[in-house]
Design an enzyme around this catalytic site. Sequence first.
Site, short mmCIF file in Angstrom:
data_model
loop_
_atom_site.label_atom_id
_atom_site.label_comp_id
_atom_site.label_asym_id
_atom_site.label_seq_id
_atom_site.Cartn_x
_atom_site.Cartn_y
_atom_site.Cartn_z
N CYS A 106 0.84 -1.20 0.00
CA CYS A 106 0.00 0.00 0.00
C CYS A 106 0.87 1.25 0.00
CB CYS A 106 -0.89 0.02 1.24
SG CYS A 106 -1.99 -1.39 1.43
N HIS A 136 0.90 4.92 -2.15
CA HIS A 136 0.23 6.01 -1.43
C HIS A 136 1.09 6.72 -0.40
CE1 HIS A 136 -3.43 5.06 -3.51
NE2 HIS A 136 -3.30 3.78 -3.17
N ARG A 156 -12.25 -1.59 -2.26
CA ARG A 156 -11.08 -0.91 -2.83
C ARG A 156 -9.79 -1.62 -2.42
NH1 ARG A 156 -9.75 1.33 -7.19
NH2 ARG A 156 -8.02 -0.08 -6.95
N CYS A 167 -7.17 -3.31 -5.09
CA CYS A 167 -5.73 -3.00 -5.10
C CYS A 167 -4.91 -4.29 -5.04
CB CYS A 167 -5.38 -2.10 -3.92
SG CYS A 167 -5.89 -0.38 -4.11
#
Length: 269
Positions: free
Chosen positions: A184, A188, A226, A230
Site C-alpha cells: 500500500c 500512497h 477498494r 488494489c
Amino acid sequence: MAGLALTCAAGQSFASPEQDRAAFIAVYRDKFPGVPLENYVDGALMLSTDAKSQFDSIMDFPPFQGDLDKGKRLWETPFRNGETFARCFANGGRNVAGNYPYYDSGGDKVVTFEMQINRCLRDNGEAEFKYGDKATMGIVTAYARTLSDGMRVDVRVEGAGALAKYEQGKKQYFTRIGQYNFACASCHMVNAGKILRTEILSPAVGQTTHWPVFRGGDNLNTLHMRYRRCMEQMRASPFPAGSEELNNLEYFQSYLSNGLPMRASVYRK
C-alpha cells in the site's frame, strides 16, 4: 518514513500511533507544500483544480442519489421486532462514524462500522448482510455514514490489545504482496502525487474519510472493496471483505486521518 517501513517489515515498531501519523503528515507536507491538511479529505482531487471543479459540480446533483435514498429507507425500515438501525447507535447514528473502527477488548478485535451494522441485525433477530453486497451493506452504509458528515475522525488506540491490532494493520500497509511486489505504501506514501497510468496516486492521510464512493457516478465501492481491488491489481489473492486482516488495515489507516472531517458517499471517476 523509511525507518518506519523497515521496523514494520521486521515485525516490530518503536513509534506510537501518534508519531506514525505525524510522520506521514510530514512526508506529505514535504511533497505537497502549501496544501492545507483539511484538503486531504479530497484525496487526489486536492492536486488537480480541474478535477476538483468537476467533482464539486457533480456533487451538486449526485447521480447516485437514488442509492442513498434506498439506503435511507433500509436504515429507517423497522425490523420485525419494531426496532431500527438507529437504535443500535449512539445519537441515532449521527456523528458516530468517525469513531470507527474501534477496538473491542471483550472480543479482542477491531469493530468496523459495517460490523456494527451486522451486530445490530444479529441482536434484533435479523439475517446479517454480506460485507461485499452493494444492495444491502453497501447502500445502508452509504447513507448511514452521511449522518456523520463534518464530524472529525477520532479513532482511538488505547491499551496493549488495541495497539497490537493497530500494529498488525500497519505491518499489512507496508508489506509487499503479489507478483508486482507492491505494498500500500509503495503507491500512497512513496509515490503519492505521481501519475500511474492516468490516475494521480492519493496520499494515505484522508483516504478513509469519504467511503463508500461511487466510481463513474453510480458504481458503489466500499473501502474493503477498494482494498481488494488494489490487491488484485498487484496480482495477489485478496483478503475477504470484513476479514480481520482488512479490519486491522482499516484501523491503522483510519487513525492516520484523525482530526479530519468526514464526508461520505462521494463521486470518483
